[in-house]
Write a protein that holds these residues in place. Structure first.
Motif, PDB file in Angstrom:
ATOM      1  N   MET A   1      -9.311   4.199   2.159  1.00 49.75           N
ATOM      2  CA  MET A   1      -8.784   3.816   2.440  1.00 49.75           C
ATOM      3  C   MET A   1      -9.352   2.191   2.026  1.00 49.75           C
ATOM      4  N   THR A   2      -8.543   1.110   0.898  1.00 49.84           N
ATOM      5  CA  THR A   2      -9.651   0.198   1.161  1.00 49.84           C
ATOM      6  C   THR A   2      -8.920  -0.514   1.973  1.00 49.84           C
ATOM      7  N   TRP A   3     -10.258  -2.087   2.158  1.00 50.53           N
ATOM      8  CA  TRP A   3     -10.099  -2.764   3.141  1.00 50.53           C
ATOM      9  C   TRP A   3      -9.860  -4.460   2.218  1.00 50.53           C
ATOM     10  N   MET A   4      -9.230  -4.957   2.724  1.00 50.37           N
ATOM     11  CA  MET A   4      -8.386  -6.085   2.174  1.00 50.37           C
ATOM     12  C   MET A   4      -8.638  -7.289   2.820  1.00 50.37           C
ATOM     13  N   ASN A   5      -9.161  -8.418   2.029  1.00 48.77           N
ATOM     14  CA  ASN A   5      -9.214  -9.969   3.297  1.00 48.77           C
ATOM     15  C   ASN A   5      -8.085 -10.658   3.208  1.00 48.77           C
ATOM     16  N   LEU A   6      -7.687 -10.579   4.105  1.00 48.05           N
ATOM     17  CA  LEU A   6      -6.789 -11.636   4.427  1.00 48.05           C
ATOM     18  C   LEU A   6      -6.709 -13.126   3.745  1.00 48.05           C
ATOM     19  N   ASP A   7      -7.015 -13.945   3.365  1.00 43.14           N
ATOM     20  CA  ASP A   7      -7.612 -15.517   2.890  1.00 43.14           C
ATOM     21  C   ASP A   7      -8.066 -14.929   1.669  1.00 43.14           C
ATOM     22  N   ASP A   8      -8.033 -13.838   0.810  1.00 40.80           N
ATOM     23  CA  ASP A   8      -7.611 -13.621  -0.889  1.00 40.80           C
ATOM     24  C   ASP A   8      -6.247 -12.945  -0.890  1.00 40.80           C
ATOM     25  N   GLN A   9      -5.804 -12.451   0.129  1.00 41.07           N
ATOM     26  CA  GLN A   9      -4.372 -12.698  -0.343  1.00 41.07           C
ATOM     27  C   GLN A   9      -3.520 -12.723  -0.632  1.00 41.07           C
ATOM     28  N   ARG A  44      -2.890   3.069   1.525  1.00 42.52           N
ATOM     29  CA  ARG A  44      -2.914   2.828   3.274  1.00 42.52           C
ATOM     30  C   ARG A  44      -3.004   1.752   3.697  1.00 42.52           C
ATOM     31  N   GLY A  45      -4.167   1.684   2.780  1.00 42.65           N
ATOM     32  CA  GLY A  45      -5.420  -0.373   3.519  1.00 42.65           C
ATOM     33  C   GLY A  45      -4.324  -1.313   2.773  1.00 42.65           C
ATOM     34  N   GLU A  46      -4.218  -1.371   1.454  1.00 43.19           N
ATOM     35  CA  GLU A  46      -3.146  -2.075   0.989  1.00 43.19           C
ATOM     36  C   GLU A  46      -1.978  -2.485   1.879  1.00 43.19           C
ATOM     37  N   ARG A  47      -1.624  -1.611   2.092  1.00 39.07           N
ATOM     38  CA  ARG A  47       0.283  -1.284   2.347  1.00 39.07           C
ATOM     39  C   ARG A  47       0.254  -2.063   3.462  1.00 39.07           C
ATOM     40  N   PHE A  48      -0.942  -1.833   4.336  1.00 38.34           N
ATOM     41  CA  PHE A  48      -1.081  -2.483   5.832  1.00 38.34           C
ATOM     42  C   PHE A  48      -1.610  -3.843   5.581  1.00 38.34           C
ATOM     43  N   ALA A  49      -2.283  -4.368   4.592  1.00 37.08           N
ATOM     44  CA  ALA A  49      -2.249  -5.248   4.419  1.00 37.08           C
ATOM     45  C   ALA A  49      -1.055  -6.310   4.225  1.00 37.08           C
ATOM     46  N   PHE A  67       5.669   2.325   6.443  1.00 33.21           N
ATOM     47  CA  PHE A  67       4.811   3.196   6.929  1.00 33.21           C
ATOM     48  C   PHE A  67       5.239   4.674   6.568  1.00 33.21           C
ATOM     49  N   LYS A  68       5.033   5.902   6.104  1.00 33.68           N
ATOM     50  CA  LYS A  68       5.114   7.209   6.228  1.00 33.68           C
ATOM     51  C   LYS A  68       5.112   7.674   7.606  1.00 33.68           C
ATOM     52  N   THR A  69       3.909   7.505   8.298  1.00 37.12           N
ATOM     53  CA  THR A  69       2.954   8.192   9.399  1.00 37.12           C
ATOM     54  C   THR A  69       3.325   7.822  10.527  1.00 37.12           C
ATOM     55  N   GLU A  70       3.651   8.262  11.537  1.00 36.13           N
ATOM     56  CA  GLU A  70       3.863   7.636  12.891  1.00 36.13           C
ATOM     57  C   GLU A  70       2.272   6.835  13.183  1.00 36.13           C
ATOM     58  N   ALA A  71       1.556   7.193  13.188  1.00 31.92           N
ATOM     59  CA  ALA A  71      -0.085   7.102  12.829  1.00 31.92           C
ATOM     60  C   ALA A  71      -0.268   5.415  12.441  1.00 31.92           C
ATOM     61  N   ASP A  72       0.596   5.357  11.159  1.00 34.06           N
ATOM     62  CA  ASP A  72       0.359   3.929  10.903  1.00 34.06           C
ATOM     63  C   ASP A  72       1.330   2.607  10.992  1.00 34.06           C
ATOM     64  N   ARG A  73       2.673   3.601  11.748  1.00 28.81           N
ATOM     65  CA  ARG A  73       3.457   2.863  12.101  1.00 28.81           C
ATOM     66  C   ARG A  73       3.124   2.133  13.986  1.00 28.81           C
ATOM     67  N   GLU A  74       2.302   3.366  14.157  1.00 32.91           N
ATOM     68  CA  GLU A  74       1.745   2.926  16.364  1.00 32.91           C
ATOM     69  C   GLU A  74       0.608   1.660  15.152  1.00 32.91           C
ATOM     70  N   ALA A  75       0.367   1.386  13.948  1.00 37.02           N
ATOM     71  CA  ALA A  75      -0.899   1.102  14.084  1.00 37.02           C
ATOM     72  C   ALA A  75      -0.424  -0.617  13.655  1.00 37.02           C
ATOM     73  N   ALA A  76       1.212  -0.153  12.938  1.00 40.64           N
ATOM     74  CA  ALA A  76       1.714  -1.468  12.831  1.00 40.64           C
ATOM     75  C   ALA A  76       2.633  -2.447  14.422  1.00 40.64           C
ATOM     76  N   ARG A  77       2.140  -1.581  15.282  1.00 40.22           N
ATOM     77  CA  ARG A  77       2.877  -1.453  16.390  1.00 40.22           C
ATOM     78  C   ARG A  77       1.915  -2.313  17.057  1.00 40.22           C
TER      79      ARG A  77
END
Length: 89
Positions: A1-9, A44-49, A67-77
Protein backbone atom coordinates in the motif's frame (compact mmCIF):
# COMPACT_ATOMS: atom_id res chain seq x y z
CA UNK A 1 0.00 0.00 0.00
CA UNK A 2 1.24 3.48 -0.87
CA UNK A 3 1.12 6.19 1.80
CA UNK A 4 -0.03 9.59 0.59
CA UNK A 5 0.15 13.02 2.16
CA UNK A 6 -3.18 14.85 1.82
CA UNK A 7 -1.45 18.25 1.68
CA UNK A 8 0.55 17.00 -1.31
CA UNK A 9 -2.66 15.81 -2.94
CA UNK A 10 -4.34 19.18 -2.40
CA UNK A 11 -1.36 20.92 -4.02
CA UNK A 12 -1.36 18.39 -6.88
CA UNK A 13 -5.01 18.88 -7.79
CA UNK A 14 -5.48 22.55 -6.89
CA UNK A 15 -2.03 24.11 -7.24
CA UNK A 16 -2.03 25.38 -3.65
CA UNK A 17 -2.44 24.07 -0.14
CA UNK A 18 -4.94 26.85 0.63
CA UNK A 19 -8.28 25.62 -0.70
CA UNK A 20 -9.96 28.89 0.30
CA UNK A 21 -7.94 30.63 -2.44
CA UNK A 22 -9.04 28.23 -5.21
CA UNK A 23 -11.62 29.74 -7.59
CA UNK A 24 -14.86 27.70 -7.90
CA UNK A 25 -14.08 26.63 -11.49
CA UNK A 26 -10.63 25.37 -10.49
CA UNK A 27 -12.10 23.57 -7.47
CA UNK A 28 -14.63 21.79 -9.69
CA UNK A 29 -11.91 20.87 -12.21
CA UNK A 30 -9.64 19.52 -9.45
CA UNK A 31 -12.47 17.44 -8.02
CA UNK A 32 -13.24 16.01 -11.45
CA UNK A 33 -9.56 15.19 -11.97
CA UNK A 34 -9.49 13.39 -8.59
CA UNK A 35 -12.58 11.37 -9.53
CA UNK A 36 -10.95 10.28 -12.79
CA UNK A 37 -7.76 9.30 -10.97
CA UNK A 38 -9.82 7.46 -8.34
CA UNK A 39 -11.48 5.44 -11.08
CA UNK A 40 -8.15 4.57 -12.68
CA UNK A 41 -5.93 3.69 -9.74
CA UNK A 42 -5.76 0.18 -8.36
CA UNK A 43 -3.51 1.08 -5.40
CA UNK A 44 -5.54 0.73 -2.18
CA UNK A 45 -3.68 3.51 -0.38
CA UNK A 46 -4.04 5.94 -3.23
CA UNK A 47 -7.74 5.07 -3.59
CA UNK A 48 -8.28 5.68 0.12
CA UNK A 49 -6.39 9.00 0.06
CA UNK A 50 -8.32 10.24 -2.97
CA UNK A 51 -11.65 9.13 -1.53
CA UNK A 52 -10.79 10.80 1.81
CA UNK A 53 -10.01 14.11 0.14
CA UNK A 54 -13.15 13.87 -2.00
CA UNK A 55 -15.16 13.09 1.13
CA UNK A 56 -13.84 16.17 2.93
CA UNK A 57 -14.83 18.23 -0.12
CA UNK A 58 -18.33 16.72 -0.14
CA UNK A 59 -17.80 14.96 -3.47
CA UNK A 60 -16.94 11.35 -2.61
CA UNK A 61 -18.61 8.51 -4.50
CA UNK A 62 -20.44 5.83 -2.51
CA UNK A 63 -18.28 3.39 -0.57
CA UNK A 64 -19.52 0.32 -2.43
CA UNK A 65 -18.51 1.91 -5.73
CA UNK A 66 -14.98 2.79 -4.58
CA UNK A 67 -13.91 0.00 -2.24
CA UNK A 68 -13.86 -3.66 -3.25
CA UNK A 69 -13.50 -5.16 0.21
CA UNK A 70 -15.65 -4.83 3.30
CA UNK A 71 -12.49 -4.07 5.31
CA UNK A 72 -11.78 -1.01 3.15
CA UNK A 73 -15.41 0.12 3.35
CA UNK A 74 -15.32 -0.27 7.14
CA UNK A 75 -12.10 1.77 7.33
CA UNK A 76 -13.83 4.51 5.33
CA UNK A 77 -16.87 4.38 7.64
CA UNK A 78 -14.57 4.68 10.65
CA UNK A 79 -12.92 7.73 9.10
CA UNK A 80 -16.31 9.31 8.43
CA UNK A 81 -17.31 8.69 12.06
CA UNK A 82 -14.06 10.25 13.31
CA UNK A 83 -14.48 13.29 11.09
CA UNK A 84 -18.10 13.69 12.11
CA UNK A 85 -17.09 13.50 15.76
CA UNK A 86 -14.48 16.21 15.29
CA UNK A 87 -16.95 18.52 13.59
CA UNK A 88 -19.45 18.07 16.42
CA UNK A 89 -22.17 17.06 13.99
Amino acid sequence: MTWMNLDDQIRRYFGTSNLASVPPEALAAGIEHMKVDLGLTQDRGERFALWTLLHTLGSAPDLDVVFKTEADREAARNLMDLLQGESGA
